[in-house]
Motif scaffolding. Structure first.
Motif, PDB file in Angstrom:
ATOM      1  N   SER A 238       0.821  -1.213   0.000  1.00 23.32           N
ATOM      2  CA  SER A 238       0.000   0.000   0.000  1.00 23.32           C
ATOM      3  C   SER A 238       0.854   1.261   0.000  1.00 23.32           C
ATOM      4  N   LEU A 239       0.440   2.242  -0.798  1.00 24.08           N
ATOM      5  CA  LEU A 239       1.097   3.547  -0.800  1.00 24.08           C
ATOM      6  C   LEU A 239       0.314   4.577   0.009  1.00 24.08           C
ATOM      7  N   LEU A 240      -0.777   4.169   0.621  1.00 17.39           N
ATOM      8  CA  LEU A 240      -1.577   5.117   1.396  1.00 17.39           C
ATOM      9  C   LEU A 240      -0.755   5.818   2.492  1.00 17.39           C
ATOM     10  N   PRO A 241       0.190   5.140   3.136  1.00 14.92           N
ATOM     11  CA  PRO A 241       0.964   5.820   4.185  1.00 14.92           C
ATOM     12  C   PRO A 241       1.850   6.967   3.694  1.00 14.92           C
ATOM     13  N   ILE A 242       2.194   6.989   2.404  1.00 13.19           N
ATOM     14  CA  ILE A 242       3.105   8.050   1.951  1.00 13.19           C
ATOM     15  C   ILE A 242       2.379   9.234   1.307  1.00 13.19           C
ATOM     16  N   ILE A 243       1.047   9.154   1.226  1.00 14.96           N
ATOM     17  CA  ILE A 243       0.303  10.257   0.615  1.00 14.96           C
ATOM     18  C   ILE A 243       0.603  11.576   1.323  1.00 14.96           C
ATOM     19  N   SER A 244       0.655  11.541   2.637  1.00 20.53           N
ATOM     20  CA  SER A 244       0.888  12.770   3.402  1.00 20.53           C
ATOM     21  C   SER A 244       2.316  13.276   3.289  1.00 20.53           C
ATOM     22  N   LEU A 245       3.210  12.458   2.737  1.00 14.96           N
ATOM     23  CA  LEU A 245       4.617  12.838   2.613  1.00 14.96           C
ATOM     24  C   LEU A 245       4.942  13.461   1.259  1.00 14.96           C
ATOM     25  N   VAL A 246       3.975  13.486   0.367  1.00 17.33           N
ATOM     26  CA  VAL A 246       4.157  14.076  -0.960  1.00 17.33           C
ATOM     27  C   VAL A 246       3.401  15.398  -0.988  1.00 17.33           C
ATOM     28  N   ASN A 247       4.129  16.495  -1.099  1.00 21.55           N
ATOM     29  CA  ASN A 247       3.550  17.811  -0.834  1.00 21.55           C
ATOM     30  C   ASN A 247       3.134  18.609  -2.066  1.00 21.55           C
ATOM     31  N   GLN A 248       3.365  18.095  -3.260  1.00 25.54           N
ATOM     32  CA  GLN A 248       2.983  18.857  -4.442  1.00 25.54           C
ATOM     33  C   GLN A 248       1.457  19.017  -4.513  1.00 25.54           C
ATOM     34  N   PRO A 249       0.978  20.115  -5.098  1.00 21.02           N
ATOM     35  CA  PRO A 249      -0.458  20.223  -5.361  1.00 21.02           C
ATOM     36  C   PRO A 249      -0.921  19.027  -6.186  1.00 21.02           C
ATOM     37  N   SER A 250      -2.072  18.468  -5.819  1.00 22.76           N
ATOM     38  CA  SER A 250      -2.554  17.288  -6.537  1.00 22.76           C
ATOM     39  C   SER A 250      -4.030  17.416  -6.874  1.00 22.76           C
ATOM     40  N   LEU A 251      -4.370  16.814  -7.980  1.00 20.78           N
ATOM     41  CA  LEU A 251      -5.749  16.768  -8.473  1.00 20.78           C
ATOM     42  C   LEU A 251      -6.120  15.312  -8.678  1.00 20.78           C
ATOM     43  N   LEU A 252      -7.233  14.891  -8.100  1.00 23.48           N
ATOM     44  CA  LEU A 252      -7.691  13.514  -8.262  1.00 23.48           C
ATOM     45  C   LEU A 252      -8.983  13.500  -9.054  1.00 23.48           C
ATOM     46  N   LEU A 253      -8.973  12.776 -10.158  1.00 29.49           N
ATOM     47  CA  LEU A 253     -10.124  12.660 -11.044  1.00 29.49           C
ATOM     48  C   LEU A 253     -10.643  11.222 -10.980  1.00 29.49           C
ATOM     49  N   HIS A 254     -11.929  11.052 -10.709  1.00 28.65           N
ATOM     50  CA  HIS A 254     -12.442   9.681 -10.710  1.00 28.65           C
ATOM     51  C   HIS A 254     -13.904   9.655 -11.109  1.00 28.65           C
TER      52      HIS A 254
END
Length: 313
Positions: A238-254
């Protein structure tokens, strides 16, 4: 080179393999890297419409990943891992002399985009995720549940029973993903494609690939790519734990009906992703770029071109 569209498709040697790379709108200042999903799905359908539409405003780089479709195949005895895909991205950036870029990943490509940004944060200006899977176990559970919902509509009791057993008995992401494969093969067959689509039919999606003229032989080479990634096993982490460690602006499309990006992953993303925004496509499932293409183009361009301050949601 197509002068009207400013498009170039070429083979570039990246770390010992010739990768098929397409560039659109090379004269633009802002650059977008597209990472396809699968594993092994190719950038073909993204380039069919979105790459051309987006290139009116930004430079677009898309490629078939190592061992996929038009890129050189991976031999059965050659080592290959997810890390190779991350390093390929970075080598492409260097060879194309791109200082920084926005990275857009679809499905498994969203997994790669997050890993790439985590390892090489200084070269990623912004992140865009399209129907991503940050945890393949949660995605597998979501797919199985949607299959069960379909079996209930069709009153297929044996399929319902066995699918629920798969959910109950699996103890790992790898086992859950294997169960998805069994359900697809034994219960759904070609009907599995309907789980991934809302506004398009499978025939309409397949027509994009058929029009490309890419041979079955090239598609078959991707099997080694997929097998080796699953065999390596990192895809099940799982990569869920590192989401908070990536600080770039992000856009999620779903898409509202997407079977991959489930509600649990969405809630964690909302809680942990700094500087982020989510756009829901009401008439899409797993392919909003194809099912609601104009809205998709507008959202991506607006996000890339807006200032960093304006992106701080």
């Amino acid at each position: 080179m197509d002068e009207e569209m400013n498009v170039m498709g070429e083979f570039i040697n990246i770390r010992g393999k010739n990768l098929y790379i397409e560039e659109f709108g090379r004269h633009h200042e802002n650059t977008l890297l597209y990472l396809h999903g699968g594993p092994g799905a190719s950038c073909l359908d993204f380039c069919f419409y979105q790459a051309k539409a987006l290139s009116e405003s930004v430079r677009v780089v898309a490629f078939d990943q190592r061992g996929v479709l038009r890129s050189d195949p991976i031999e059965p005895d050659q080592p290959f891992s997810i890390d190779d895909l991350i390093e390929d991205c970075e080598e492409i950036r260097k060879l194309l002399d791109i200082k920084e870029w926005t990275v857009l990943g679809h499905s498994f490509g969203g997994y790669l985009a997050l890993k790439y940004a985590y390892k090489y944060p200084f070269y990623v200006k912004k992140l865009i995720f399209e129907a991503p899977s940050f945890n393949i176990g949660l995605s597998a559970k979501s797919i199985i549940q949607k299959a069960i919902n379909q079996f209930e509509i069709e009153n297929q009791k044996e399929y319902i029973f066995q699918s629920k057993r798969y959910l109950e008995d699996a103890t790992s992401s790898k086992e859950l993903w294997g169960s998805v494969g069994k359900i697809f093969k034994d219960f759904l067959g070609e009907k599995k494609d309907y789980l991934y689509l809302k506004s398009l039919t499978p025939d309409e999606l397949n027509s994009i690939y058929e029009e490309s003229g890419v041979s079955d032989e090239l598609w078959q080479r991707t099997q080694i790519h997929t097998y080796k990634i699953e065999e390596e096993g990192k895809i099940f982490e799982s990569l869920l734990p590192i989401i908070s460690l990536v600080n770039q602006p992000s856009l999620l499309l779903h898409g509202k009906f997407d079977p991959i990006f489930c509600e649990k992953q969405k809630n964690i993303y909302i809680e942990k992703a700094p500087n982020s925004k989510i756009i829901v496509f009401e008439n899409s499932a797993h392919f909003p770029r194809l099912e609601e293409p104009q809205k998709y183009t507008e959202e991506v361009i607006n996000f890339i071109l807006e200032s960093s301050k304006a992106a701080a949601y």
